[in-house]
Design a protein around this motif. Sequence first.
Motif, PDB file in Angstrom:
ATOM      1  N   UNK A 160       6.298 -15.660   0.746  1.00 47.88           N
ATOM      2  CA  UNK A 160       4.888 -14.841   0.375  1.00 47.88           C
ATOM      3  C   UNK A 160       5.287 -13.210   1.063  1.00 47.88           C
ATOM      4  N   UNK A 161       4.911 -12.247  -0.152  1.00 46.17           N
ATOM      5  CA  UNK A 161       5.133 -10.949   0.062  1.00 46.17           C
ATOM      6  C   UNK A 161       3.686 -10.192  -0.046  1.00 46.17           C
ATOM      7  N   UNK A 162       3.522  -9.345   0.769  1.00 46.21           N
ATOM      8  CA  UNK A 162       2.421  -8.429   0.725  1.00 46.21           C
ATOM      9  C   UNK A 162       2.786  -6.919   0.534  1.00 46.21           C
ATOM     10  N   UNK A 163       2.358  -6.285  -0.354  1.00 39.00           N
ATOM     11  CA  UNK A 163       2.848  -4.843  -0.715  1.00 39.00           C
ATOM     12  C   UNK A 163       1.629  -4.228  -1.426  1.00 39.00           C
ATOM     13  N   UNK A 164       1.777  -2.855  -1.745  1.00 38.64           N
ATOM     14  CA  UNK A 164       0.778  -2.244  -2.377  1.00 38.64           C
ATOM     15  C   UNK A 164       1.769  -1.461  -3.535  1.00 38.64           C
ATOM     16  N   UNK A 165       0.811  -1.499  -4.613  1.00 42.48           N
ATOM     17  CA  UNK A 165       1.328  -0.786  -5.825  1.00 42.48           C
ATOM     18  C   UNK A 165       1.481   0.862  -5.689  1.00 42.48           C
ATOM     19  N   UNK A 166       1.931   1.483  -6.226  1.00 46.99           N
ATOM     20  CA  UNK A 166       1.997   3.089  -6.059  1.00 46.99           C
ATOM     21  C   UNK A 166       0.591   3.729  -6.248  1.00 46.99           C
ATOM     22  N   UNK A 167      -0.391   3.008  -6.858  1.00 47.94           N
ATOM     23  CA  UNK A 167      -1.842   3.208  -7.000  1.00 47.94           C
ATOM     24  C   UNK A 167      -2.596   2.863  -5.683  1.00 47.94           C
ATOM     25  N   UNK A 168      -1.943   2.077  -4.797  1.00 49.64           N
ATOM     26  CA  UNK A 168      -2.604   1.553  -3.595  1.00 49.64           C
ATOM     27  C   UNK A 168      -3.256   0.088  -3.537  1.00 49.64           C
TER      28      UNK A 168
END
Length: 537
Positions: free
Chosen positions: A247-255
């Motif tokens: 499971x990976x949590x991250x944000x796109x460049x737009x947040x």
Amino acid sequence: MSIRRARAAVVAALLATTLAAITLAPAAASTGASGGGCRAGAPGVGDPYYPLYGNGGYDVKHYLLKLSYNPATDRLAGVATITARATQSLCRFNLDFQGMTVRSVAVDGKRARWSRSADHELTVTPQRHLKKGKRFTTVVRYDGVPRTQIDLSIPDEPLPYGWIHTDDGAVVVSEPEGSANWFPLNDHPTDKAAFTFVVTVPAGLEAISNGRLVGRRTHHHRTTWVWNAPDPMAPYLATATIGQFDLRTYRTPDGLRMYDAVDPDLYQDPVDPSDPASPTYGEIADGSLARQGEIIDFLASQFGPYPFTTGGGIVDDAENLFFALEVQTRSIYPKGFFTDPINGDFVVVHENAHQWYGDSVALAEWKHMWLNEGFATYAEWLWGEREGLGSTQEVFDFFYDLFPEGDPFWDVVIGDPGIPNLFNGAVYIRGAMTLQTLRNQVGDRDLFRILRAWATRKAGGNGTTAQFVALAERISGQQLDALFDAWLFTPGKPALGPAAAAATGTAAATAATATRTPPAATSLLERLSKGAARLRR
């Protein structure tokens, strides 16, 4: 888009409050319903395809699902807390629920009488009738082994869906009516609601649901996961997928906050076992999921702002999962669709396009399925055009030439296909061809004005084909009955009008030196041959 981070203290407080909220005080002894002027809610919403699915007399606002699942025994224990508003004065009302064992039902904290019929309807009779406009809470306690629904619409190709048991848990994909196998509900897309999931599983397993991960806590070798999905959601789009996942949590460049969950077994599973250099399904899936931010930005440029506050995908190593599903904010994919990067990208485009068309704008009746699948398929064609893999007109021309007049492909009336053809390949392909025909007729500017208006004006709600046609005519200023009648409601191969014929001729001249099938067509045909949307020829 900008997403604010929740403070750790707020997350902890919400987790504690959510866990406390699911404990119900012992209910009072049952008595008969009282009060005059009330009546029973209808046992279905009257959808012509599934007349007994959904229920009348109330509107659900929120589901709180507390689930405890043990993959070793396949047993699930559940407490469903359903907050709703009565839309009529109710003596009793129904919930859709099948299989499992109901232990108790309470309405507003008081034990209610209940009965079951036809292994589908759970009829609840509260102690006092519910006045029109009243908000009320129903708590159903239940347990058992969730059934896997089997689609028998194609008799020689039974298709499992709903709660699909896996070697380490379950993958949950419930379209069109599999949710009733794992929680009681008002099972129709016209009754959208917010969801909170509290899922307890053996430590070491992940429980992935819709929306945002509020928190998780491990105690006595069991982990409780809490997910919050506040945006209105058709119940078939809910999931509680359980198993071992990276499971990976991250944000796109737009947040945009993203959650990706990939079965670690897929990193040991080569696409071509005979080739030592073959990439694994997990590697290809990772590559396509890594493009989600780029894909969502592209789709937003075509259709308007992304409609939700989280996104992501789940890829499970489930041998009996044969289709992808646009689970709201967290699409679910079978490994078999990640055979190469181009195929992987196309399916990720398709399921993310559904977040606009299918999830945010849901169907008012199941017969309007082309509004979901035709639109998501056309999004693939737009992506292929953007990637330099062939224009939308070239893909249209390929399919128009592929199926000669008299081919059974053209017999499917995609505007009202019937249950056996609900996921027929024609609904996907001819649906996308309808949009390309509309583009040729009204021009690029008006087509994309129509698509964006449909997504924004119907956001969070439901739509019909007639409403879409009316919108297209209003924006374009053209009378379009003949176009839509030919492509949606008339069996047989439609003749090309002057605008379509001119576009086809231009595309043919442009592609005169091309020898390959447009990749968007190849990818779609490969998935249709494997999955739920089989071509019946």
